[in-house]
Design a protein around this motif. Structure first.
Motif, short mmCIF file in Angstrom:
data_model
loop_
_atom_site.label_atom_id
_atom_site.label_comp_id
_atom_site.label_asym_id
_atom_site.label_seq_id
_atom_site.Cartn_x
_atom_site.Cartn_y
_atom_site.Cartn_z
N GLU A 149 -20.92 -21.07 -44.24
CA GLU A 149 -20.59 -21.17 -42.82
C GLU A 149 -19.60 -20.07 -42.40
O GLU A 149 -18.79 -19.62 -43.21
CB GLU A 149 -19.97 -22.52 -42.48
CG GLU A 149 -20.83 -23.72 -42.84
CD GLU A 149 -20.49 -24.29 -44.20
OE1 GLU A 149 -20.92 -25.42 -44.48
OE2 GLU A 149 -19.80 -23.60 -44.99
N SER A 150 -19.70 -19.68 -41.14
CA SER A 150 -18.75 -18.70 -40.62
C SER A 150 -18.10 -19.23 -39.34
O SER A 150 -18.71 -20.01 -38.58
CB SER A 150 -19.45 -17.37 -40.33
OG SER A 150 -20.25 -17.45 -39.17
N VAL A 151 -16.85 -18.79 -39.12
CA VAL A 151 -16.09 -19.19 -37.93
C VAL A 151 -15.55 -17.93 -37.27
O VAL A 151 -14.99 -17.05 -37.93
CB VAL A 151 -14.92 -20.13 -38.29
CG1 VAL A 151 -14.06 -20.42 -37.06
CG2 VAL A 151 -15.45 -21.43 -38.89
N ALA A 164 -7.31 -19.17 -39.59
CA ALA A 164 -8.04 -18.23 -40.45
C ALA A 164 -7.64 -18.40 -41.91
O ALA A 164 -8.49 -18.43 -42.81
CB ALA A 164 -7.75 -16.79 -39.99
N ASP A 165 -6.35 -18.53 -42.16
CA ASP A 165 -5.85 -18.72 -43.52
C ASP A 165 -6.42 -20.00 -44.13
O ASP A 165 -6.92 -20.00 -45.26
CB ASP A 165 -4.31 -18.77 -43.48
CG ASP A 165 -3.69 -18.98 -44.84
OD1 ASP A 165 -3.26 -17.98 -45.45
OD2 ASP A 165 -3.62 -20.14 -45.30
N GLY A 171 -13.07 -21.09 -48.44
CA GLY A 171 -14.29 -20.34 -48.70
C GLY A 171 -15.13 -20.03 -47.49
O GLY A 171 -16.22 -19.44 -47.60
N VAL A 172 -14.67 -20.42 -46.30
CA VAL A 172 -15.41 -20.14 -45.07
C VAL A 172 -15.32 -18.65 -44.73
O VAL A 172 -14.29 -18.01 -44.97
CB VAL A 172 -14.86 -20.99 -43.90
CG1 VAL A 172 -15.53 -20.61 -42.58
CG2 VAL A 172 -15.04 -22.47 -44.19
N ALA A 236 -19.02 -21.96 -35.78
CA ALA A 236 -17.99 -22.56 -34.92
C ALA A 236 -17.12 -21.43 -34.38
O ALA A 236 -17.01 -20.36 -34.99
CB ALA A 236 -17.14 -23.56 -35.70
N VAL A 237 -16.52 -21.68 -33.22
CA VAL A 237 -15.65 -20.70 -32.58
C VAL A 237 -14.34 -21.39 -32.20
O VAL A 237 -14.35 -22.51 -31.66
CB VAL A 237 -16.30 -20.09 -31.31
CG1 VAL A 237 -15.32 -19.17 -30.59
CG2 VAL A 237 -17.57 -19.34 -31.68
N ILE A 238 -13.24 -20.73 -32.50
CA ILE A 238 -11.91 -21.24 -32.11
C ILE A 238 -11.33 -20.29 -31.07
O ILE A 238 -11.22 -19.08 -31.31
CB ILE A 238 -10.96 -21.32 -33.31
CG1 ILE A 238 -11.52 -22.24 -34.39
CG2 ILE A 238 -9.58 -21.81 -32.87
CD1 ILE A 238 -10.69 -22.27 -35.67
#
Length: 477
Positions: A149-151, A164-165, A171-172, A236-238
């Motif tokens: 998965e990516s964010v 982010a940390d 592992g994302v 997902a987006v933050i």
């Protein structure tokens, strides 16, 4: 019988790391407090009463395990103290420097309430992590297993970086988008070096890069990249943009030359500290040298501006605030530091307009405190017939910040906002009504503290990880 390592608040007086002399420190942008020596840190940590109900911990937004790492410091177990500190706080050495401890942990310390003066929690927190970096105890970000998965995170301020940390350690795959040329947000360009030297922030940014976080800098959403493209590229987006729109003043002369925004003034100064070429500084537009400076506002941003102006060589620096010292929202410690450095505070005053173009003065109304408002604070009232003009050749507006109109700027009308313009999101998870879109920090809370942004970033990351895990579990069944 072993000697009691704690509860020494009766025999040991509160002490802070040595503070540089005001006449020396106001000549540069170095941090004003020296580092604790190991023996001093152990001694100050030993003042902790190890109370049964640790109000310091409960009044910390991150609920840091303060009594535990104070005990470990007092007993010389610094590496363990660092482990406990890092477990709840992504950037303890930053919070130790810039948190308003007098309003949070230290202000609610039990021994402070009993008249013995608080434990110097912030200074010990800073010492622990600075020592950890020095000794090599701060380990690289190295996920045990990579996740598919990516964010995408919009905003490289403290909330975005904390998220982010946290995600990367799990592992994302993480990409951070930011409009500035350096990561850090207000940590980099808002807070002056005398409170937070920039190598401290750069060190954490480097750790994230080395740990596999991708940064897309000089990248403005809505201009250089579309929000919809970011959504499409990630699971997902933050949204962690913070609030950067400055509150404005009204009245005659507000558009005069020489009246500037606090964020522009501080960003310019911090860029100079990095060695950048800054035309607005060289032209004098955002340079206080040889000027009579008036800063309007009473928060921490105003304190940063007045103390920066002193260091730039201003002829005089005055701060106008419409309430009195007791009702000032900024840190009392910062106010004291500013006074030591030559800043004059003019309490119970508010601007009604400006004279001259370029500006030559602030038209000031004298105030008194009337009845409390809905929040319990006394409402300022104008004293009729007591107006005067305060001389000024540079006026800095430090009235706080508001959110930008993100639904319009990003062409996302379905992105719901509150009546204050902040994004509607769950405080516990950051989830918005848009599927897979989260929001954290000041863009949800309004202008707040760095420590709250870190808390929001960590909580949001946990919520996203839980959702990823649930989705993976369902897919496997």
């Amino acid at each position: 019988m072993a000697k009691q390592p704690m509860l020494k608040f009766i025999s040991v007086e509160r002490d802070m790391p040595k503070k540089r002399d005001a006449t020396t420190r106001n000549q540069d942008f170095g941090e004003i407090y020296a580092e604790f020596a190991t023996v001093s840190a152990k001694e100050q940590a030993s003042r902790c009463s190890q109370c049964g109900v640790p109000y310091c911990q409960s009044h910390c937004p991150l609920h840091n395990n303060i009594p535990d790492w104070l005990h470990l410091t007092a007993t010389g177990r610094l590496e363990e103290a660092y482990g406990i500190s890092q477990a709840t706080n992504t950037f303890p050495e930053i919070c130790g420097r810039i948190c308003p401890q007098d309003r949070l942990c230290e202000g609610n310390c039990v021994i402070e309430q009993s008249g013995h003066e608080t434990v110097t929690i912030g200074a010990v927190e800073k010492f622990i992590t600075d020592t950890a970096w020095e000794k090599g105890w701060v380990k690289p970000i190295s996920p045990q297993q990579e996740r598919p998965e990516s964010v995408g995170i919009i905003g490289a301020g403290p909330g975005g970086l904390a998220a982010a940390d946290h995600l990367r350690r799990a592992g994302v795959q993480v990409t951070v988008y930011d409009s500035h040329d350096r990561a850090g947000g207000l940590l980099t360009y808002g807070i002056p070096g005398f409170k937070l030297e920039k190598n401290i922030v750069v060190r954490r940014n480097d750790q994230l890069v080395q740990g596999g976080v991708s940064f897309q800098l000089n990248c403005t959403v809505g201009k250089d990249i579309n929000f919809s493209d970011i959504r499409q590229a990630h699971d997902a987006v933050i949204i962690a943009t913070g609030v950067y729109k400055s509150r404005d003043l009204h009245g005659p002369g507000v558009k005069s030359e020489g009246i500037v925004e606090a964020i522009d003034f501080l960003t310019c100064s911090n860029r100079k500290s990095f060695g950048d070429e800054v035309p607005e500084f060289e032209s004098g537009e955002l340079n206080a040298e040889d000027k009579k400076v008036v800063v309007i506002g009473g928060g921490d941003t105003a304190m940063d501006c007045v103390r920066t102006a002193v260091r730039q060589g201003a002829k005089s620096v005055k701060c106008l605030y419409r309430r009195d010292r007791a009702n000032m929202p900024g840190s009392q410690r910062e106010t004291m530091n500013a006074e030591e450095e030559g800043v004059e505070f003019v309490w119970l005053t508010a601007p009604k307009g400006f004279a001259g173009n370029p500006v030559t003065g602030v038209m000031v109304q004298k105030m008194r405190l009337g009845q409390p408002d809905a929040s319990g604070r006394q409402t300022p009232e104008v004293i009729e017939g007591a107006d005067y003009v305060e001389e000024a050749s540079l006026v800095i507006k430090a009235l706080g910040f508001e959110p930008e109109n993100l639904p319009v700027l990003w062409d996302q009308p379905e992105l719901e906002v509150t009546r204050w313009g902040t994004i509607k999101a769950e405080f516990t998870t950051g989830a918005t009504e848009m599927e897979g879109v989260y929001a954290i920090g000041d863009i949800v809370r309004g202008a707040s503290l760095v420590v709250w942004a870190i808390r929001d970033g960590r909580d949001c990351a946990d919520a996203i990880l839980e959702k990823f895990q649930n989705t993976a579990t369902i897919a496997a069944e």
